[in-house]
Design a protein around this motif. Structure first.
Motif, PDB file in Angstrom:
ATOM      1  N   VAL A  55       0.868  -1.178   0.000  1.00 56.93           N
ATOM      2  CA  VAL A  55       0.000   0.000   0.000  1.00 56.93           C
ATOM      3  C   VAL A  55       0.901   1.223   0.000  1.00 56.93           C
ATOM      4  O   VAL A  55       1.073   1.908   1.011  1.00 56.93           O
ATOM      5  CB  VAL A  55      -0.951   0.000   1.216  1.00 56.93           C
ATOM      6  CG1 VAL A  55      -1.922   1.174   1.140  1.00 56.93           C
ATOM      7  CG2 VAL A  55      -1.724  -1.305   1.284  1.00 56.93           C
ATOM      8  N   GLY A  56       1.535   1.490  -1.129  1.00 55.38           N
ATOM      9  CA  GLY A  56       2.496   2.576  -1.228  1.00 55.38           C
ATOM     10  C   GLY A  56       1.943   3.784  -1.953  1.00 55.38           C
ATOM     11  O   GLY A  56       1.060   3.680  -2.803  1.00 55.38           O
ATOM     12  N   GLU A  57       2.489   4.937  -1.615  1.00 55.43           N
ATOM     13  CA  GLU A  57       2.059   6.197  -2.229  1.00 55.43           C
ATOM     14  C   GLU A  57       2.578   6.295  -3.653  1.00 55.43           C
ATOM     15  O   GLU A  57       3.759   6.037  -3.929  1.00 55.43           O
ATOM     16  CB  GLU A  57       2.581   7.380  -1.401  1.00 55.43           C
ATOM     17  CG  GLU A  57       2.194   8.739  -1.944  1.00 55.43           C
ATOM     18  CD  GLU A  57       0.750   9.102  -1.611  1.00 55.43           C
ATOM     19  OE1 GLU A  57       0.318  10.188  -2.035  1.00 55.43           O
ATOM     20  OE2 GLU A  57       0.066   8.321  -0.932  1.00 55.43           O
ATOM     21  N   THR A  58       1.689   6.663  -4.571  1.00 58.67           N
ATOM     22  CA  THR A  58       2.080   6.955  -5.949  1.00 58.67           C
ATOM     23  C   THR A  58       2.282   8.463  -6.077  1.00 58.67           C
ATOM     24  O   THR A  58       1.350   9.237  -5.878  1.00 58.67           O
ATOM     25  CB  THR A  58       1.003   6.495  -6.946  1.00 58.67           C
ATOM     26  OG1 THR A  58       0.794   5.091  -6.787  1.00 58.67           O
ATOM     27  CG2 THR A  58       1.436   6.785  -8.375  1.00 58.67           C
ATOM     28  N   VAL A  59       3.489   8.865  -6.369  1.00 54.65           N
ATOM     29  CA  VAL A  59       3.831  10.283  -6.371  1.00 54.65           C
ATOM     30  C   VAL A  59       3.707  10.863  -7.773  1.00 54.65           C
ATOM     31  O   VAL A  59       4.257  10.314  -8.737  1.00 54.65           O
ATOM     32  CB  VAL A  59       5.268  10.503  -5.841  1.00 54.65           C
ATOM     33  CG1 VAL A  59       5.645  11.976  -5.909  1.00 54.65           C
ATOM     34  CG2 VAL A  59       5.383   9.986  -4.422  1.00 54.65           C
ATOM     35  N   ARG A  60       2.960  11.961  -7.898  1.00 51.63           N
ATOM     36  CA  ARG A  60       2.881  12.673  -9.165  1.00 51.63           C
ATOM     37  C   ARG A  60       4.091  13.574  -9.328  1.00 51.63           C
ATOM     38  O   ARG A  60       4.586  14.144  -8.354  1.00 51.63           O
ATOM     39  CB  ARG A  60       1.601  13.518  -9.225  1.00 51.63           C
ATOM     40  CG  ARG A  60       0.321  12.718  -9.306  1.00 51.63           C
ATOM     41  CD  ARG A  60      -0.868  13.651  -9.432  1.00 51.63           C
ATOM     42  NE  ARG A  60      -0.964  14.572  -8.313  1.00 51.63           N
ATOM     43  CZ  ARG A  60      -1.677  15.695  -8.327  1.00 51.63           C
ATOM     44  NH1 ARG A  60      -2.318  16.065  -9.415  1.00 51.63           N
ATOM     45  NH2 ARG A  60      -1.729  16.455  -7.245  1.00 51.63           N
ATOM     46  N   GLU A  61       4.562  13.720 -10.521  1.00 56.46           N
ATOM     47  CA  GLU A  61       5.732  14.554 -10.786  1.00 56.46           C
ATOM     48  C   GLU A  61       5.325  16.030 -10.747  1.00 56.46           C
ATOM     49  O   GLU A  61       4.649  16.522 -11.652  1.00 56.46           O
ATOM     50  CB  GLU A  61       6.339  14.207 -12.146  1.00 56.46           C
ATOM     51  CG  GLU A  61       7.590  15.010 -12.466  1.00 56.46           C
ATOM     52  CD  GLU A  61       8.647  14.891 -11.379  1.00 56.46           C
ATOM     53  OE1 GLU A  61       9.119  15.947 -10.918  1.00 56.46           O
ATOM     54  OE2 GLU A  61       8.980  13.760 -10.980  1.00 56.46           O
ATOM     55  N   LEU A  62       5.741  16.720  -9.670  1.00 56.16           N
ATOM     56  CA  LEU A  62       5.407  18.125  -9.505  1.00 56.16           C
ATOM     57  C   LEU A  62       6.640  19.022  -9.496  1.00 56.16           C
ATOM     58  O   LEU A  62       6.535  20.231  -9.341  1.00 56.16           O
ATOM     59  CB  LEU A  62       4.627  18.318  -8.185  1.00 56.16           C
ATOM     60  CG  LEU A  62       3.295  17.558  -8.071  1.00 56.16           C
ATOM     61  CD1 LEU A  62       2.711  17.754  -6.671  1.00 56.16           C
ATOM     62  CD2 LEU A  62       2.303  18.024  -9.124  1.00 56.16           C
ATOM     63  N   VAL A 116     -12.115   4.319   0.896  1.00 55.62           N
ATOM     64  CA  VAL A 116     -12.514   3.952  -0.467  1.00 55.62           C
ATOM     65  C   VAL A 116     -11.695   4.738  -1.482  1.00 55.62           C
ATOM     66  O   VAL A 116     -11.230   4.194  -2.498  1.00 55.62           O
ATOM     67  CB  VAL A 116     -14.025   4.198  -0.676  1.00 55.62           C
ATOM     68  CG1 VAL A 116     -14.403   4.023  -2.140  1.00 55.62           C
ATOM     69  CG2 VAL A 116     -14.850   3.251   0.197  1.00 55.62           C
ATOM     70  N   ASP A 117     -11.477   6.027  -1.199  1.00 60.93           N
ATOM     71  CA  ASP A 117     -10.689   6.871  -2.100  1.00 60.93           C
ATOM     72  C   ASP A 117      -9.258   6.338  -2.213  1.00 60.93           C
ATOM     73  O   ASP A 117      -8.722   6.196  -3.327  1.00 60.93           O
ATOM     74  CB  ASP A 117     -10.693   8.307  -1.583  1.00 60.93           C
ATOM     75  CG  ASP A 117      -9.989   9.255  -2.536  1.00 60.93           C
ATOM     76  OD1 ASP A 117     -10.352   9.290  -3.721  1.00 60.93           O
ATOM     77  OD2 ASP A 117      -9.069   9.961  -2.088  1.00 60.93           O
ATOM     78  N   ASP A 118      -8.635   6.033  -1.079  1.00 59.44           N
ATOM     79  CA  ASP A 118      -7.267   5.507  -1.090  1.00 59.44           C
ATOM     80  C   ASP A 118      -7.206   4.132  -1.756  1.00 59.44           C
ATOM     81  O   ASP A 118      -6.259   3.824  -2.487  1.00 59.44           O
ATOM     82  CB  ASP A 118      -6.728   5.406   0.343  1.00 59.44           C
ATOM     83  CG  ASP A 118      -6.423   6.770   0.945  1.00 59.44           C
ATOM     84  OD1 ASP A 118      -6.158   7.707   0.177  1.00 59.44           O
ATOM     85  OD2 ASP A 118      -6.463   6.898   2.182  1.00 59.44           O
ATOM     86  N   TYR A 119      -8.207   3.312  -1.504  1.00 57.73           N
ATOM     87  CA  TYR A 119      -8.238   1.966  -2.089  1.00 57.73           C
ATOM     88  C   TYR A 119      -8.257   2.033  -3.613  1.00 57.73           C
ATOM     89  O   TYR A 119      -7.531   1.296  -4.292  1.00 57.73           O
ATOM     90  CB  TYR A 119      -9.466   1.216  -1.575  1.00 57.73           C
ATOM     91  CG  TYR A 119      -9.566  -0.211  -2.081  1.00 57.73           C
ATOM     92  CD1 TYR A 119      -8.931  -1.246  -1.397  1.00 57.73           C
ATOM     93  CD2 TYR A 119     -10.289  -0.505  -3.232  1.00 57.73           C
ATOM     94  CE1 TYR A 119      -9.021  -2.556  -1.864  1.00 57.73           C
ATOM     95  CE2 TYR A 119     -10.376  -1.811  -3.707  1.00 57.73           C
ATOM     96  CZ  TYR A 119      -9.740  -2.832  -3.019  1.00 57.73           C
ATOM     97  OH  TYR A 119      -9.836  -4.115  -3.478  1.00 57.73           O
TER      98      TYR A 119
END
Length: 410
Positions: A55-62, A116-119
């Motif tokens: 359950v890892g964070e997906t990081v957007r390129e900012l 639910v949003d995180d899932y």
């Protein structure tokens, strides 16, 4: 649960010392210590479980410094906050208290929406998560429930005339509290910094003539919906760098804890000349558990974070703060003790609005901030996120103190 057990020991079996559970301060202290222990000791196990489940964070390129290093950090850490709050509350609070019931429902309701949003983001690989319309529907649904309960439930009353009668009466060499006035249903709230500082939402409908008070729910419930939606989204936007949302929230909730304690105590409310809200003092137990959970979560969420709270935590935090403020009739003060949330939300609104306006007028979108929400603006300016978080905490403390002194500064 333990409250009822020790109440039985005290009143039925007359076991010495068991009556201490009747005191809100004692139970609040136990709730704080237990939640702090649960979040720090068992938090590590939750983090390891989340890591095993990938359950890892997906990081957007900012284009932010240190951003890529956060990829893969476990998220959904809000589960730690939820469990570390609810377990002490179930053990030490009076579960038949309507305010405690509302806060438990709020925690589970908003926690479910966030989960639910995180899932969807993690397991369905959809970076957008739960569609915004469904989040809003969930927030509006909670607002309707909270507003309806606070308006229609007979256990939710206020008493603003405590000063009209003697609070103390001596009889047989003992001092007792004499109720002053009559508890009544009311949609009154507190306006800070002014004398005679109660405003009744029903007054908005005074143009309707006699009997307009019975239609006050038409104003009150939409206000509750707006506040819950705004604050929960504000907390969500604030959760952008390590320790920011958890730290500022803990400070805001501590201020709310003072308001609930004095508003639920007839002696303090009379001394401070504020609205007395019967049974609201029990929320102090919930607040103590909540603060302990937030501080314990910071053990792992401070820079560099071992876990992120995700929407599971941020939406829950915002919902709880909103309901607490509304229940204790301090919702107008949200702009002060939740000033960080307000600034973060305002930065996004200003940025998006100005970008759309300039794109329509000049053919190209322009920005006021380097990036929004506000904490990303300072990251773009080269500030380390630890410095940003610390300074935001300091501002949050100043705003909390200013909120508290409104009790006497009028």
């Amino acid at each position: 649960m333990l409250y009822y057990l020790f109440e039985y020991f005290d009143k039925t079996l007359d076991i010495p010392g068991t009556g201490v559970f009747q005191y809100i301060t004692f139970r609040s202290a136990l709730a704080f210590m237990l939640s702090l222990l649960l979040s720090t000791i068992y938090g590590k196990r939750v983090i390891n479980f989340l890591r095993r489940q990938q359950v890892g964070e997906t990081v957007r390129e900012l284009g932010l410094a240190g951003q890529n290093e956060k990829a893969g950090t476990p998220t959904m850490g809000g589960l730690i906050i939820i469990f570390a709050t609810l377990i002490p509350v179930l053990l030490f609070a009076r579960l038949h208290n309507i305010y405690i019931v509302l806060l438990i429902v709020t925690t589970l309701w908003m926690g479910t929406i966030g989960f639910v949003d995180d899932y969807i983001k993690i397991f369905k690989k959809d970076k957008q998560g739960l569609k915004g319309i469904f989040k809003v529907i969930g927030q509006v649904g909670l607002g309707i429930i909270v507003g309806a309960v606070l308006y229609f439930n007979p256990a939710v009353t206020v008493r603003t005339d405590t000063g009209r009668a003697d609070i103390f009466k001596t009889a047989s060499n003992s001092t007792v509290i004499v109720p002053a006035g009559i508890e009544e249903k009311s949609t009154a709230t507190t306006i800070p910094f002014v004398k005679n500082n109660e405003f009744d939402y029903a007054e908005v409908l005074s143009f309707m003539g006699d009997g307009y008070e019975k239609w006050a729910w038409l104003v009150f419930i939409p206000v509750v919906i707006f506040i819950i939606t705004a604050v929960s989204n504000g907390a969500n936007l604030t959760d952008g760098i390590d320790g920011l949302a958890a730290g500022t929230s803990a400070i805001s909730v501590l201020a709310l804890g003072i308001f609930t304690f004095v508003s639920g105590n007839i002696i303090f409310s009379n001394y401070l000349n504020i609205m007395y809200i019967p049974n609201s003092g029990e929320m102090t137990v919930f607040i103590s558990a909540f603060v302990g959970a937030l501080i314990g979560f910071l053990w792992y969420n401070s820079f560099p974070a071992s876990v992120f709270m995700g929407d599971t935590g941020s939406l829950t935090i915002g919902g709880i703060i909103a309901v607490l403020a509304i229940a204790v009739r301090k919702e107008i003060l949200i702009v002060l003790f939740c000033g960080i949330f307000l600034a973060e939300s305002a930065s996004v609104i200003i940025q998006v609005s100005y970008f759309k306006y300039t794109k329509k007028r000049f053919g190209e979108g322009r920005r006021i901030f380097l990036m929004s929400p506000l904490h990303h603006h300072y990251q773009k300016k080269g500030y380390h996120e630890s410095k940003i978080v610390t300074r935001f905490w300091i501002v949050a403390v100043m705003l909390a103190i200013l909120s508290i002194i409104t009790l006497k500064l009028r």
